[in-house]
Design a protein around this motif. Structure first.
Motif, PDB file in Angstrom:
ATOM      1  N   LEU A  29       0.826  -1.209   0.000  1.00  0.00           N
ATOM      2  CA  LEU A  29       0.000   0.000   0.000  1.00  0.00           C
ATOM      3  C   LEU A  29       0.862   1.262   0.000  1.00  0.00           C
ATOM      4  CD1 LEU A  29      -2.779  -1.140   2.477  1.00  0.00           C
ATOM      5  CD2 LEU A  29      -3.052  -0.694   0.031  1.00  0.00           C
ATOM      6  N   LEU A  30       1.938   1.238   0.790  1.00  0.00           N
ATOM      7  CA  LEU A  30       2.843   2.394   0.814  1.00  0.00           C
ATOM      8  C   LEU A  30       3.507   2.596  -0.546  1.00  0.00           C
ATOM      9  CD1 LEU A  30       4.503   1.937   4.308  1.00  0.00           C
ATOM     10  CD2 LEU A  30       3.023   3.819   3.599  1.00  0.00           C
ATOM     11  N   ALA A  31       3.935   1.503  -1.174  1.00  0.00           N
ATOM     12  CA  ALA A  31       4.583   1.601  -2.483  1.00  0.00           C
ATOM     13  C   ALA A  31       3.604   2.125  -3.535  1.00  0.00           C
ATOM     14  CB  ALA A  31       5.140   0.234  -2.902  1.00  0.00           C
ATOM     15  N   ALA A  32       2.380   1.630  -3.507  1.00  0.00           N
ATOM     16  CA  ALA A  32       1.368   2.079  -4.473  1.00  0.00           C
ATOM     17  C   ALA A  32       1.023   3.548  -4.253  1.00  0.00           C
ATOM     18  CB  ALA A  32       0.120   1.212  -4.356  1.00  0.00           C
ATOM     19  N   ALA A  33       0.872   3.947  -2.994  1.00  0.00           N
ATOM     20  CA  ALA A  33       0.552   5.345  -2.691  1.00  0.00           C
ATOM     21  C   ALA A  33       1.717   6.265  -3.067  1.00  0.00           C
ATOM     22  CB  ALA A  33       0.213   5.503  -1.214  1.00  0.00           C
ATOM     23  N   HIS A  34       2.934   5.778  -2.900  1.00  0.00           N
ATOM     24  CA  HIS A  34       4.101   6.576  -3.282  1.00  0.00           C
ATOM     25  C   HIS A  34       4.112   6.816  -4.789  1.00  0.00           C
ATOM     26  CE1 HIS A  34       8.198   8.083  -3.296  1.00  0.00           C
ATOM     27  NE2 HIS A  34       8.464   7.223  -4.281  1.00  0.00           N
ATOM     28  N   ARG A  35       3.718   5.813  -5.560  1.00  0.00           N
ATOM     29  CA  ARG A  35       3.757   5.916  -7.027  1.00  0.00           C
ATOM     30  C   ARG A  35       2.547   6.665  -7.584  1.00  0.00           C
ATOM     31  NH1 ARG A  35       6.694   3.013 -10.857  1.00  0.00           N
ATOM     32  NH2 ARG A  35       8.265   3.414  -9.289  1.00  0.00           N
ATOM     33  N   ASP A  66      -4.692   2.670 -16.511  1.00  0.00           N
ATOM     34  CA  ASP A  66      -3.237   2.643 -16.343  1.00  0.00           C
ATOM     35  C   ASP A  66      -2.841   2.841 -14.881  1.00  0.00           C
ATOM     36  OD1 ASP A  66      -2.819   2.192 -19.029  1.00  0.00           O
ATOM     37  OD2 ASP A  66      -2.507   4.319 -19.491  1.00  0.00           O
ATOM     38  N   GLN A  67      -3.521   3.758 -14.194  1.00  0.00           N
ATOM     39  CA  GLN A  67      -3.213   3.991 -12.789  1.00  0.00           C
ATOM     40  C   GLN A  67      -3.587   2.775 -11.939  1.00  0.00           C
ATOM     41  OE1 GLN A  67      -4.969   6.206 -14.658  1.00  0.00           O
ATOM     42  NE2 GLN A  67      -3.830   8.117 -14.611  1.00  0.00           N
ATOM     43  N   PHE A  68      -4.740   2.173 -12.207  1.00  0.00           N
ATOM     44  CA  PHE A  68      -5.161   0.988 -11.453  1.00  0.00           C
ATOM     45  C   PHE A  68      -4.187  -0.164 -11.679  1.00  0.00           C
ATOM     46  CE2 PHE A  68      -9.993   1.564 -10.534  1.00  0.00           C
ATOM     47  CZ  PHE A  68      -9.734   2.765  -9.904  1.00  0.00           C
ATOM     48  N   LEU A  69      -3.720  -0.342 -12.909  1.00  0.00           N
ATOM     49  CA  LEU A  69      -2.746  -1.398 -13.187  1.00  0.00           C
ATOM     50  C   LEU A  69      -1.430  -1.124 -12.460  1.00  0.00           C
ATOM     51  CD1 LEU A  69      -3.394  -2.056 -16.973  1.00  0.00           C
ATOM     52  CD2 LEU A  69      -3.864  -3.606 -15.062  1.00  0.00           C
ATOM     53  N   SER A  70      -1.053   0.139 -12.373  1.00  0.00           N
ATOM     54  CA  SER A  70       0.156   0.502 -11.645  1.00  0.00           C
ATOM     55  C   SER A  70       0.007   0.188 -10.157  1.00  0.00           C
ATOM     56  CB  SER A  70       0.473   1.983 -11.837  1.00  0.00           C
ATOM     57  OG  SER A  70       1.580   2.353 -11.063  1.00  0.00           O
ATOM     58  N   VAL A  71      -1.150   0.511  -9.578  1.00  0.00           N
ATOM     59  CA  VAL A  71      -1.411   0.199  -8.175  1.00  0.00           C
ATOM     60  C   VAL A  71      -1.360  -1.317  -7.972  1.00  0.00           C
ATOM     61  CG1 VAL A  71      -3.160   0.234  -6.344  1.00  0.00           C
ATOM     62  CG2 VAL A  71      -2.731   2.291  -7.693  1.00  0.00           C
ATOM     63  N   GLU A  72      -2.028  -2.056  -8.834  1.00  0.00           N
ATOM     64  CA  GLU A  72      -2.050  -3.521  -8.746  1.00  0.00           C
ATOM     65  C   GLU A  72      -0.635  -4.094  -8.804  1.00  0.00           C
ATOM     66  OE1 GLU A  72      -3.773  -7.367  -8.631  1.00  0.00           O
ATOM     67  OE2 GLU A  72      -4.856  -5.471  -8.525  1.00  0.00           O
ATOM     68  N   GLU A  77       4.215  -6.507  -6.336  1.00  0.00           N
ATOM     69  CA  GLU A  77       5.674  -6.513  -6.242  1.00  0.00           C
ATOM     70  C   GLU A  77       6.184  -6.292  -4.820  1.00  0.00           C
ATOM     71  OE1 GLU A  77       6.898  -3.588  -9.099  1.00  0.00           O
ATOM     72  OE2 GLU A  77       6.893  -5.056 -10.737  1.00  0.00           O
ATOM     73  N   PHE A  78       5.414  -5.602  -4.004  1.00  0.00           N
ATOM     74  CA  PHE A  78       5.880  -5.268  -2.655  1.00  0.00           C
ATOM     75  C   PHE A  78       5.169  -6.056  -1.557  1.00  0.00           C
ATOM     76  CE2 PHE A  78       7.525  -1.865  -5.139  1.00  0.00           C
ATOM     77  CZ  PHE A  78       8.653  -1.429  -4.472  1.00  0.00           C
ATOM     78  N   GLN A  79       4.335  -7.040  -1.904  1.00  0.00           N
ATOM     79  CA  GLN A  79       3.568  -7.739  -0.884  1.00  0.00           C
ATOM     80  C   GLN A  79       4.428  -8.555   0.075  1.00  0.00           C
ATOM     81  OE1 GLN A  79       0.702 -10.348  -2.642  1.00  0.00           O
ATOM     82  NE2 GLN A  79       2.190 -11.398  -3.902  1.00  0.00           N
ATOM     83  N   ASN A  80       5.602  -8.977  -0.354  1.00  0.00           N
ATOM     84  CA  ASN A  80       6.458  -9.799   0.519  1.00  0.00           C
ATOM     85  C   ASN A  80       7.681  -9.051   1.044  1.00  0.00           C
ATOM     86  OD1 ASN A  80       4.863 -12.133   0.212  1.00  0.00           O
ATOM     87  ND2 ASN A  80       5.744 -12.461  -1.802  1.00  0.00           N
ATOM     88  N   ILE A  81       7.677  -7.741   0.881  1.00  0.00           N
ATOM     89  CA  ILE A  81       8.805  -6.932   1.350  1.00  0.00           C
ATOM     90  C   ILE A  81       8.391  -6.271   2.660  1.00  0.00           C
ATOM     91  CG2 ILE A  81      10.249  -4.925   0.839  1.00  0.00           C
ATOM     92  CD1 ILE A  81       9.961  -5.665  -2.115  1.00  0.00           C
ATOM     93  N   PRO A  82       9.176  -6.504   3.712  1.00  0.00           N
ATOM     94  CA  PRO A  82       8.818  -5.897   5.001  1.00  0.00           C
ATOM     95  C   PRO A  82       8.968  -4.377   4.970  1.00  0.00           C
ATOM     96  CG  PRO A  82      10.915  -7.067   5.167  1.00  0.00           C
ATOM     97  CD  PRO A  82      10.380  -7.317   3.790  1.00  0.00           C
ATOM     98  N   VAL A  83       8.144  -3.725   5.748  1.00  0.00           N
ATOM     99  CA  VAL A  83       8.205  -2.264   5.863  1.00  0.00           C
ATOM    100  C   VAL A  83       9.435  -1.918   6.705  1.00  0.00           C
ATOM    101  CG1 VAL A  83       7.038  -0.206   6.733  1.00  0.00           C
ATOM    102  CG2 VAL A  83       5.718  -2.027   5.677  1.00  0.00           C
TER     103      VAL A  83
END
Length: 86
Positions: A29-35, A66-72, A77-83
């Protein structure tokens, strides 16, 4: 040329990528919001809720596809990366 993918190979990879299970994690969520911005992530999540949390790009609004695909993509891509915590 070896190592160069055709458009159809790329399209198949993207289709496979979108069918894999996805989790909404804090890092995703943080990565998607950042982008794309928090507002776009909220609109994406509202759309997903209305469509029973399934990913089908055909249901995405044309002006936000395009924005929704970017969020998805960022969520996946970041679901398994710890914050990172300082």
């Amino acid at each position: 040329m070896q190592g160069v993918e055709t458009r159809s190979q790329i399209a198949r990879k993207k289709a496979l990528f979108m069918t894999r299970p996805r989790s909404c994690t804090k890092s995703g969520l943080l990565a998607a919001a950042h982008r794309q911005g928090a507002g776009m992530v909220k609109r994406y999540l509202d759309h997903q809720r209305r469509h029973n949390w399934t990913t089908n790009p055909k249901t995405f609004p044309k002006n936000k596809k395009d924005q929704f695909l970017s969020v998805e993509t960022r969520l996946r891509e970041f679901q398994n990366i710890p914050v990172w915590k300082p």
